[in-house]
Design a protein around this motif. Structure first.
Motif, PDB file in Angstrom:
ATOM      1  N   ARG A  73       0.843  -1.200   0.000  1.00  0.00           N
ATOM      2  CA  ARG A  73       0.000   0.000   0.000  1.00  0.00           C
ATOM      3  C   ARG A  73       0.877   1.248   0.000  1.00  0.00           C
ATOM      4  O   ARG A  73       1.833   1.336   0.767  1.00  0.00           O
ATOM      5  CB  ARG A  73      -0.882  -0.014   1.250  1.00  0.00           C
ATOM      6  N   ILE A  74       0.537   2.204  -0.870  1.00  0.00           N
ATOM      7  CA  ILE A  74       1.291   3.448  -0.985  1.00  0.00           C
ATOM      8  C   ILE A  74       0.322   4.613  -0.842  1.00  0.00           C
ATOM      9  O   ILE A  74      -0.739   4.628  -1.480  1.00  0.00           O
ATOM     10  CB  ILE A  74       2.001   3.536  -2.351  1.00  0.00           C
ATOM     11  N   LYS A  75       0.684   5.578  -0.010  1.00  0.00           N
ATOM     12  CA  LYS A  75      -0.158   6.763   0.166  1.00  0.00           C
ATOM     13  C   LYS A  75       0.374   7.896  -0.699  1.00  0.00           C
ATOM     14  O   LYS A  75       1.552   8.226  -0.643  1.00  0.00           O
ATOM     15  CB  LYS A  75      -0.176   7.200   1.641  1.00  0.00           C
ATOM     16  N   VAL A  76      -0.510   8.482  -1.494  1.00  0.00           N
ATOM     17  CA  VAL A  76      -0.139   9.598  -2.362  1.00  0.00           C
ATOM     18  C   VAL A  76      -0.754  10.875  -1.804  1.00  0.00           C
ATOM     19  O   VAL A  76      -1.968  10.939  -1.564  1.00  0.00           O
ATOM     20  CB  VAL A  76      -0.612   9.365  -3.810  1.00  0.00           C
ATOM     21  N   SER A  77       0.077  11.896  -1.586  1.00  0.00           N
ATOM     22  CA  SER A  77      -0.371  13.144  -0.970  1.00  0.00           C
ATOM     23  C   SER A  77       0.156  14.338  -1.742  1.00  0.00           C
ATOM     24  O   SER A  77       1.151  14.254  -2.464  1.00  0.00           O
ATOM     25  CB  SER A  77       0.123  13.239   0.485  1.00  0.00           C
ATOM     26  N   LYS A  78      -0.524  15.452  -1.561  1.00  0.00           N
ATOM     27  CA  LYS A  78      -0.069  16.735  -2.083  1.00  0.00           C
ATOM     28  C   LYS A  78       0.598  17.474  -0.935  1.00  0.00           C
ATOM     29  O   LYS A  78       0.011  17.638   0.133  1.00  0.00           O
ATOM     30  CB  LYS A  78      -1.254  17.544  -2.619  1.00  0.00           C
ATOM     31  N   GLN A  79       1.833  17.916  -1.137  1.00  0.00           N
ATOM     32  CA  GLN A  79       2.582  18.572  -0.072  1.00  0.00           C
ATOM     33  C   GLN A  79       2.560  20.082  -0.270  1.00  0.00           C
ATOM     34  O   GLN A  79       2.810  20.589  -1.361  1.00  0.00           O
ATOM     35  CB  GLN A  79       4.024  18.074  -0.053  1.00  0.00           C
ATOM     36  N   GLY A  80       2.220  20.796   0.829  1.00  0.00           N
ATOM     37  CA  GLY A  80       2.179  22.249   0.781  1.00  0.00           C
ATOM     38  C   GLY A  80       3.559  22.865   0.933  1.00  0.00           C
ATOM     39  O   GLY A  80       4.547  22.178   1.181  1.00  0.00           O
ATOM     40  N   GLU A  81       3.619  24.193   0.800  1.00  0.00           N
ATOM     41  CA  GLU A  81       4.899  24.896   0.874  1.00  0.00           C
ATOM     42  C   GLU A  81       5.538  24.791   2.254  1.00  0.00           C
ATOM     43  O   GLU A  81       6.754  24.866   2.392  1.00  0.00           O
ATOM     44  CB  GLU A  81       4.701  26.368   0.502  1.00  0.00           C
ATOM     45  N   GLU A  82       4.721  24.625   3.297  1.00  0.00           N
ATOM     46  CA  GLU A  82       5.239  24.552   4.658  1.00  0.00           C
ATOM     47  C   GLU A  82       5.424  23.108   5.130  1.00  0.00           C
ATOM     48  O   GLU A  82       5.651  22.861   6.311  1.00  0.00           O
ATOM     49  CB  GLU A  82       4.309  25.296   5.613  1.00  0.00           C
ATOM     50  N   GLY A  83       5.311  22.173   4.209  1.00  0.00           N
ATOM     51  CA  GLY A  83       5.537  20.777   4.554  1.00  0.00           C
ATOM     52  C   GLY A  83       4.301  20.014   4.981  1.00  0.00           C
ATOM     53  O   GLY A  83       4.374  18.812   5.238  1.00  0.00           O
ATOM     54  N   ASP A  84       3.152  20.692   5.078  1.00  0.00           N
ATOM     55  CA  ASP A  84       1.919  19.997   5.433  1.00  0.00           C
ATOM     56  C   ASP A  84       1.441  19.171   4.243  1.00  0.00           C
ATOM     57  O   ASP A  84       1.765  19.455   3.090  1.00  0.00           O
ATOM     58  CB  ASP A  84       0.835  20.993   5.850  1.00  0.00           C
ATOM     59  N   GLU A  85       0.665  18.116   4.535  1.00  0.00           N
ATOM     60  CA  GLU A  85       0.247  17.188   3.498  1.00  0.00           C
ATOM     61  C   GLU A  85      -1.269  17.090   3.421  1.00  0.00           C
ATOM     62  O   GLU A  85      -1.957  17.175   4.438  1.00  0.00           O
ATOM     63  CB  GLU A  85       0.826  15.789   3.755  1.00  0.00           C
ATOM     64  N   LEU A  86      -1.772  16.903   2.208  1.00  0.00           N
ATOM     65  CA  LEU A  86      -3.190  16.639   1.983  1.00  0.00           C
ATOM     66  C   LEU A  86      -3.296  15.291   1.287  1.00  0.00           C
ATOM     67  O   LEU A  86      -2.797  15.106   0.184  1.00  0.00           O
ATOM     68  CB  LEU A  86      -3.828  17.734   1.130  1.00  0.00           C
ATOM     69  N   PHE A  87      -3.941  14.349   1.954  1.00  0.00           N
ATOM     70  CA  PHE A  87      -4.095  12.999   1.423  1.00  0.00           C
ATOM     71  C   PHE A  87      -4.909  13.023   0.130  1.00  0.00           C
ATOM     72  O   PHE A  87      -5.962  13.648   0.061  1.00  0.00           O
ATOM     73  CB  PHE A  87      -4.770  12.108   2.467  1.00  0.00           C
ATOM     74  N   MET A  88      -4.406  12.302  -0.895  1.00  0.00           N
ATOM     75  CA  MET A  88      -5.097  12.236  -2.181  1.00  0.00           C
ATOM     76  C   MET A  88      -5.766  10.870  -2.383  1.00  0.00           C
ATOM     77  O   MET A  88      -6.971  10.777  -2.508  1.00  0.00           O
ATOM     78  CB  MET A  88      -4.112  12.502  -3.322  1.00  0.00           C
TER      79      MET A  88
END
Length: 230
Positions: A73-88
């Protein structure tokens, strides 16, 4: 020397057997592939394994190959400029990374972060093979289209929940998706992990989970939670 020569047929037969087993695994995970396509992938692709917490893809990284997931299982996320992540979304057996297909074929950099959640086995397909696969193999062509369609629907769902749904609704939907993916009511997720995936804070997620526990929907433990009635 002759003793070594005796073992050559054994090693060759062992290699053929391993190749056959791996191809069987490929076709089991990707049943829409025809035999000729599977043969070509096994000839030019390479099998790699990754441990939990390994990073397969980082933002700004050039992608040289696309991946087919055989196990894990692999989690794909969008990473913000400050290092925070949004799960995709998650990549699981039978899945391919649509973004890697696009970036690899256009030689563009990745904009997403791909992190291994559990021990994972993949087949890496070099970018040089992509045009041949798309042009000569209908089963691959339709597989790519279906992969794009699935990811597009997931992104629409993500937008819908982010813009139009409250956090408690998003949390409930998230837990249901985790239940379906893990095929279990026991989810080994911390409040911090859930908060990262939903782009929220641990305090907010903990408060919502405690309310769900009061409502008899979940049972909370130190390192996991159990879904009771969602």
């Amino acid at each position: 020397f002759w003793r070594f020569m005796v073992y050559i047929p054994y090693f060759c037969s062992l290699q053929i057997m391993i190749q056959s087993l791996t191809e069987d695994k490929l076709l089991a995970s990707f049943p829409t592939f025809d035999k000729e396509l599977a043969d070509l992938i096994m000839e030019h692709g390479s099998i790699k394994t990754f441990a939990a917490d390994d990073l397969i893809m980082r933002p700004g990284q050039f992608i040289r190959s696309t991946i087919l997931v055989l196990k894990g299982r692999i989690k794909v996320s969008k990473q913000g400029e400050e290092g925070d992540e949004l799960f995709m979304y998650y990549l699981e057996p039978g899945n391919a990374c649509a973004l890697s297909m696009i970036c690899a074929s256009k030689q563009e950099k990745s904009e997403l972060l791909a992190k291994v959640i559990e021990d994972t086995e993949v087949i890496m397909i070099p970018v040089a093979l992509m045009d041949e696969l798309m042009g000569n193999y209908k089963s691959w062509y339709y597989f790519v289209l279906e992969t794009y369609r699935q990811r597009f629907e997931e992104l629409l769902t993500l937008i819908d929940h982010t813009v139009f749904r409250s956090m408690d609704e998003r949390l409930l939907f998230y837990l249901k998706k985790q239940q379906e993916a893990m095929k279990s009511n026991e989810l080994k997720l911390t409040h911090e992990q859930i908060a990262e995936d939903l782009g929220s804070s641990r305090v907010v997620i903990s408060r919502l989970l405690k309310q769900m526990e009061k409502d008899g929907k979940v049972k909370l433990f130190r390192s996991h939670l159990e879904l009771v009635n969602i």
